[in-house]
Design a protein around this motif. Sequence first.
Motif, PDB file in Angstrom:
ATOM      1  N   ARG A 108       0.834  -1.212   0.000  1.00 42.63           N
ATOM      2  CA  ARG A 108       0.000   0.000   0.000  1.00 42.63           C
ATOM      3  C   ARG A 108       0.865   1.257   0.000  1.00 42.63           C
ATOM      4  O   ARG A 108       0.568   2.231  -0.714  1.00 42.63           O
ATOM      5  N   ARG A 109       1.939   1.257   0.764  1.00 40.58           N
ATOM      6  CA  ARG A 109       2.806   2.435   0.801  1.00 40.58           C
ATOM      7  C   ARG A 109       3.538   2.635  -0.528  1.00 40.58           C
ATOM      8  O   ARG A 109       3.765   3.781  -0.953  1.00 40.58           O
ATOM      9  N   LYS A 120       2.312   1.873  -3.433  1.00 38.14           N
ATOM     10  CA  LYS A 120       1.334   2.406  -4.382  1.00 38.14           C
ATOM     11  C   LYS A 120       1.124   3.902  -4.194  1.00 38.14           C
ATOM     12  O   LYS A 120       0.775   4.614  -5.149  1.00 38.14           O
ATOM     13  N   ARG A 121       1.304   4.380  -3.001  1.00 39.17           N
ATOM     14  CA  ARG A 121       1.086   5.794  -2.722  1.00 39.17           C
ATOM     15  C   ARG A 121       2.220   6.664  -3.231  1.00 39.17           C
ATOM     16  O   ARG A 121       2.075   7.884  -3.334  1.00 39.17           O
TER      17      ARG A 121
END
Length: 257
Positions: A231-232, A234-235
């Motif tokens: 998730r990190r 992707k950010r």
Amino acid sequence: MQSLTRRAHSACFGGQRLQLQRSRILQWDGRRFASNFNPLQWIQQKFAPAVRKSTVPDAPKQETADLVSAQEEAFTEAKLIEGSKKHKKKKEKVAEAAPEVVEKQPAPEHKYSTANFKISHRKLNMLGRQISGKPIDHAIMQMQFSEKRASNRIMSMLATAKLHATVYKNMDPSKLVVSEAWVTKGENRLKRLEPRGRGKFGIRVHPDSRMHVILRPGKTYDQAKKEQRERRLKRIVSAGLVREDVPLRNPAPFWQW
């Protein structure tokens, strides 16, 4: 001459003495043996039935002994075979009578709690927020190194809840997660008088509380860390060199002068 006569005299008397001693010994031996003689024993030995000597040669004896041993071996083998058959029949009967073992399905959750102990619910709620949402092993490690007074009690409670969930409810210990943790006040709160000034008094309440947890199967610590890392990643966006289909965050005014 006198010495010769003395020697002859001593020799003569010495011989007589030896003969007397021998006769006395023989008399004593005869008395001893005569006293041990028992006529009843002699009659029993004389007229007791004796075992007849067989007139059959040795070779037939050996053959008969071999036959007897072979018969005994055959008899023992037959007994063993019969015993094994009976044992098999008993096993089959027990297997038919025994109910079928059904594998226990894992439970969806397991609830556990501590007993009421003397602590404020506000202080205990701090530890509840610290372990909520964490894997069970991570929560136990957090309580192991915590400096709070109630951390040892909470650590033992978590270890017991993990053991009960794995043994009694067939849950996977590597996937257990503390999905919920909350604190409640005790039922019987001790109240004592507190003396005050000017002859007055107040009421002091000694609080007690308990913690409840619910264990559910979830993601392991490694899986959660992996998903968090994805998730990190992707950010992360570029600095404008590559066009992206992502809405702008905090757009600045177009003209910078």
